[in-house]
Design a protein around this motif. Structure first.
Motif, mmCIF file in Angstrom:
data_model
loop_
_atom_site.group_PDB
_atom_site.id
_atom_site.type_symbol
_atom_site.label_atom_id
_atom_site.label_comp_id
_atom_site.label_asym_id
_atom_site.label_seq_id
_atom_site.Cartn_x
_atom_site.Cartn_y
_atom_site.Cartn_z
ATOM 1 N N GLU A 24 -5.861 -4.413 -5.905
ATOM 2 C CA GLU A 24 -5.141 -3.681 -6.954
ATOM 3 C C GLU A 24 -3.893 -4.440 -7.395
ATOM 4 N N GLU A 25 -3.168 -5.012 -6.453
ATOM 5 C CA GLU A 25 -1.976 -5.791 -6.793
ATOM 6 C C GLU A 25 -2.359 -7.031 -7.595
ATOM 7 N N LYS A 27 -4.969 -7.336 -9.542
ATOM 8 C CA LYS A 27 -5.330 -6.864 -10.882
ATOM 9 C C LYS A 27 -4.081 -6.607 -11.713
ATOM 10 N N ARG A 28 -3.078 -5.975 -11.098
ATOM 11 C CA ARG A 28 -1.835 -5.690 -11.804
ATOM 12 C C ARG A 28 -1.152 -6.995 -12.230
ATOM 13 N N GLN A 29 -1.114 -7.959 -11.333
ATOM 14 C CA GLN A 29 -0.498 -9.244 -11.664
ATOM 15 C C GLN A 29 -1.273 -9.962 -12.771
ATOM 16 N N GLU A 31 -2.950 -8.477 -15.166
ATOM 17 C CA GLU A 31 -2.628 -7.766 -16.404
ATOM 18 C C GLU A 31 -1.263 -8.196 -16.937
#
Length: 81
Positions: A24-25, A27-29, A31
């Motif tokens: 998840e981290e 993916k956030r990075q 984005e």
């Protein structure tokens, strides 16, 4: 189930949760990186447009200055005669 099996399952579950948090981290990075890249592209396009407009304005100024110089030279030559 034995205590060893339960401990193993707990360990695997905790590991799975940690892996999911990492995913998840990441993916956030990604984005954030994609957003920054797109913003940089927009900035480059904007600056390229500004550069073109400044170049055109500078060319007009140079043309006008050349015309003014020619007029001034002609006046000086007319006075010298």
């Amino acid at each position: 189930m034995t205590k060893e099996h339960i401990d193993f399952l707990i360990d695997r579950t905790e590991l799975s949760v940690k892996q999911q948090e990492i995913i998840e981290e990441n993916k956030r990075q990604q984005e954030v990186t994609v957003h920054q890249f797109r913003q940089a592209q927009k900035d480059i396009q904007h600056l390229s447009g500004d550069r073109k407009r400044y170049k055109q304005a500078l060319e007009k100024i140079i043309t006008n200055l050349n015309f003014a110089i020619t007029v001034a030279q002609n006046e000086l030559e007319g006075e010298a005669e």
